[in-house]
Enzyme design. Structure first.
Site, PDB file in Angstrom:
ATOM      1  N   LYS A   1       1.094  -0.970  -0.202  1.00  0.00           N
ATOM      2  CA  LYS A   1       0.193   0.060  -0.019  1.00  0.00           C
ATOM      3  C   LYS A   1       0.810   1.809   0.251  1.00  0.00           C
ATOM      4  CE  LYS A   1      -1.916   2.740   2.632  1.00  0.00           C
ATOM      5  NZ  LYS A   1      -1.719   4.255   2.286  1.00  0.00           N
TER       6      LYS A   1
ATOM      7  N   GLU B   1       9.004   1.506  11.387  1.00  0.00           N
ATOM      8  CA  GLU B   1       9.786   2.098  11.064  1.00  0.00           C
ATOM      9  C   GLU B   1       9.179   4.045  11.205  1.00  0.00           C
ATOM     10  OE1 GLU B   1      11.633   5.006   9.965  1.00  0.00           O
ATOM     11  OE2 GLU B   1      12.005   4.235   8.082  1.00  0.00           O
TER      12      GLU B   1
ATOM     13  N   CYS C   1      12.577  10.834   8.393  1.00  0.00           N
ATOM     14  CA  CYS C   1      12.345  10.867   9.633  1.00  0.00           C
ATOM     15  C   CYS C   1      13.214  10.478  10.049  1.00  0.00           C
ATOM     16  CB  CYS C   1      11.603   8.812   9.908  1.00  0.00           C
ATOM     17  SG  CYS C   1      13.101   7.791   8.699  1.00  0.00           S
TER      18      CYS C   1
ATOM     19  N   GLU D   1       7.547  16.089  16.163  1.00  0.00           N
ATOM     20  CA  GLU D   1       8.174  15.740  14.280  1.00  0.00           C
ATOM     21  C   GLU D   1       7.649  16.646  13.766  1.00  0.00           C
ATOM     22  OE1 GLU D   1      10.119  11.952  11.844  1.00  0.00           O
ATOM     23  OE2 GLU D   1       7.304  12.218  13.134  1.00  0.00           O
TER      24      GLU D   1
END
Length: 495
Positions: free
Chosen positions: A176, A255, A289, A390
Site C-alpha cells: 500500500k 519504522e 524520519c 516531529e
C-alpha cells in the site's frame, strides 16, 4: 509527462480500475493535477490477498530454489536501473523532490534488490549441536502473504526495502503506497510484474493497492491471510498497527517517527559541521524520519556557530525539483506545508526567535506550489512543543548545552530514538556519546548516509524491529526446528 499511469492499480496480478474513491495526485511544485486514480476498496484487498495466498502456495514459487529466487531479484534490479530516469522524473513530479535525490532513490532501490539477491544466495540454515541420538536442524520457511504499508516521502526506496526481502523469503506481497504519492510504486509494480512474467512465475506475488490508511491499510493489516506487516510512517498509526498485529498474533516491523539530535562539540571541524547540519535537516525539505531537527551546540561556540549557520541557510536555493540548482524543493502537499507553517507559528507563540525563514517564499515561481523557506528557530526551552514533536519539514530548532551530562540529558529527553549526528574531532568523546544517546543509528562527522547492508531501526517511539542487512530476509520467514532420529533402538517407554 511521459510515464504517467492509466487509471489502473495492480490487484492480484491484474491491472484494473480501483473500486474506491478517486484520488488526485498533485505536483507540489505548481499545484497541477498529474493524474486521477481510483483507490482500491476493501473487497479488492480481499481479492488481492486470496490471489497472493494462491501464488505463494504455487509450486512454481513455493519450490523455487533460493538461487532461482535470487535470479529474479537480480532481474528486477536490472530493470529498475534501466528505468531509473523515468522513475526519477515520476517521483519528482509526485513528491517535489529534486531529480538528483529521486534518481539516487531509484538507484538505491535497484541496489536493494541486488544486495538482497546476494544475501539470499549466501544465506545458510544451521545444523545445531545435538544433545542426543538425533540430528537437529534449524530451517526457515516463507510466512505466505505479507503486507507492506509505506509513506510518501521516499516511496521507491521504501518499497524496495520491504518487497525485496519479502520475495527473497518466498512470500507474496500486498503493497500500500501513500495516497499522496502512488505513482512511482505503481511503476515499480509494472517492472516487477514484467520480471515475474519473464520468469514464468505467478504475477499475483505482488499487488499495489493505493488508497487511504483507514480503508486500504486497515484492510491489509486486519486480513486473516496476511501473516506479517511491515510499516513505515507515523507513530500513532504504528501503534494502531501493532495493536492489530498483536490481536492476530503476527509479527510486525515498525519504522516510525523521529526528532533526531545533531550535536556540535566545541572541538568540531566547523566547516564540516555547518554543511552537515544543513544537509541533515534541509535535504528532502526536512521530510525525512531521520532529519537532524534538534541542534545542540556547545555553549562556548553557540552564538558564533548559529550566526554563521543562519547566514548560510538564507542562501539555500529553494525551487522546483526539476531545476538542477534547487537545494530545497517544495513540500509534498499544500496541506502538509500548512502543518509545517502552523508549527512555526506555534514556536513564535511559545517565545521562540525565528532567525531565518518562517514563511513561504514570495514570487511567481512559488505562488502555486507547496513551498516553505528553510527555517532556524532558537530561544526556546527544550520542553517547547516544537522541540519535542516531529514537524517533518525544513525547520531546525537550536539549543545550547553546557557539558556532556547536560547534552546527554537533553538529547535523550525525547519519546523518539531514531537517529543522531555527532560532530567532533575527539574520537573518544564521539564513542562515548554514540553509546549513550538513545538512537538506532548514529552518524559521526557525517549524516544521512545509508547502506542496504547495515540494519536500520529505532528505539522508543521510533519503532520496533529493523530493516536492511542480511537478517532482513529472515524477518520475512518462520523458523522451524527439525529433529532426525539416528538410533536404531526404539524410544524408551515407561508404561
Amino acid at each position: 509527462m511521459p510515464g504517467l499511469p492509466a487509471d489502473e492499480i495492480l490487484i492480484g496480478g491484474r491491472w484494473q480500475r480501483g473500486a474506491g474513491q478517486a484520488m488526485d495526485t498533485v505536483n507540489p511544485a505548481d499545484g497541477t493535477v498529474l493524474t486521477t486514480l481510483h483507490a482500491a476498496d476493501a473487497d479488492q484487498v480481499d481479492t488481492a490477498a486470496r490471489a497472493a495466498a494462491e501464488a505463494a502456495a504455487d509450486p512454481a514459487w513455493r519450490d523455487l530454489l533460493p538461487h532461482r529466487r535470487a535470479a529474479l531479484l537480480h532481474r528486477i534490479a536490472a530493470l529498475v536501473e534501466d528505468a531509473a530516469d523515468e522513475l526519477s522524473a515520476l517521483q519528482t513530479a509526485d513528491t517535489g523532490k529534486t531529480l538528483a535525490e529521486t534518481r539516487a532513490l531509484a538507484l538505491s532501490a535497484a541496489a536493494t534488490f541486488r544486495y538482497t539477491a546476494a544475501a539470499l544466495e549466501t544465506a545458510e540454515d544451521a545444523i545445531t549441536p545435538s544433545r542426543g541420538e538425533y540430528l537437529t536442524l534449524s530451517v526457515h520457511e516463507p510466512i505466505g502473504v505479507v503486507g507492506a504499508v509505506n509513506p510518501w516521502n521516499s516511496p521507491v526506496a521504501s518499497d524496495a526495502q520491504k518487497i525485496a526481502p519479502a520475495l527473497a523469503g518466498g512470500n507474496a506481497v500486498l503493497l500500500k503506497p501513500a495516497a499522496w504519492t502512488p505513482l512511482v510504486s505503481l511503476a515499480l509494480g509494472r517492472i516487477i510484474q514484467r520480471a515475474l512474467i519473464e520468469a514464468e512465475l505467478p504475477t499475483a506475488l505482488l499487488s499495489v493497492l493505493p488508497g487511504s490508511g483507514g480503508v486500504v491499510g486497515d484492510a491489509i493489516v486486519r486480513h486473516p491471510l496476511v501473516g506479517r506487516i511491515g510499516f513505515t510512517g507515523g507513530t500513532g498509526t504504528g501503534r494502531a498497527i501493532a495493536h492489530a498485529a498483536a490481536e492476530k498474533l503476527v509479527p510486525a516491523s515498525l519504522e516510525l517517527g523521529g526528532k533526531s539530535p545533531t550535536i556540535v562539540r566545541a572541538d568540531a571541524d566547523l566547516e564540516q559541521a555547518l554543511a552537515g547540519v544543513m544537509f541533515g535537516v534541509f535535504s528532502s525539505s526536512g521530510q525525512s524520519c531521520v532529519a537532524g531537527s534538534r541542534l545542540f551546540v556547545a555553549r562556548e561556540i553557540y552564538d558564533r556557530f548559529l550566526a554563521e549557520l543562519v547566514e548560510r541557510v538564507r542562501k539555500l536555493r529553494v525551487g522546483p525539483g526539476t531545476d538542477p540548482d534547487t537545494q530545497v524543493g517544495p513540500l509534498v502537499h499544500h496541506r502538509h506545508r500548512d502543518s509545517v507553517a502552523a508549527y512555526v507559528d506555534l514556536a513564535r507563540e511559545e517565545g521562540g526567535r525565528v532567525r531565518c525563514g518562517g514563511a513561504a517564499p514570495e514570487g511567481d515561481t512559488y505562488t502555486a506550489g507547496a513551498y516553505y523557506l528553510p527555517t532556524v528557530i532558537d530561544g526556546l526551552p527544550p520542553t517547547a512543543r516544537v522541540c519535542r514533536e516531529e514537524i517533518f519539514g525544513p525547520v531546525l530548532v537550536a539549543l545550547p548545552y553546557d557539558d556532556e551530562e547536560d547534552l546527554v540529558r537533553q538529547a535523550n529527553d525525547s519519546v523518539y530514538g531514531l537517529a543522531c549526528g555527532i560532530w567532533t574531532r575527539d574520537h573518544r568523546a564521539a564513542w562515548r556519546l554514540a553509546r549513550r544517546i538513545d538512537a538506532g543509528t548514529v552518524w559521526i562527522n557525517t549524516y544521512k548516509q545509508f547502506s542496504i547492508s547495515t540494519p536500520f531501526g529505532g528505539m522508543k517511539d521510533s519503532g520496533l524491529g529493523t530493516e536492511k542487512g542480511r537478517d532482513a530476509i529472515r524477518a520475512y520467514q518462520r523458523q522451524k526446528s527439525l529433529y532426525w532420529g539416528t538410533s536404531d533402538a526404539p524410544l524408551p517407554w515407561a508404561g
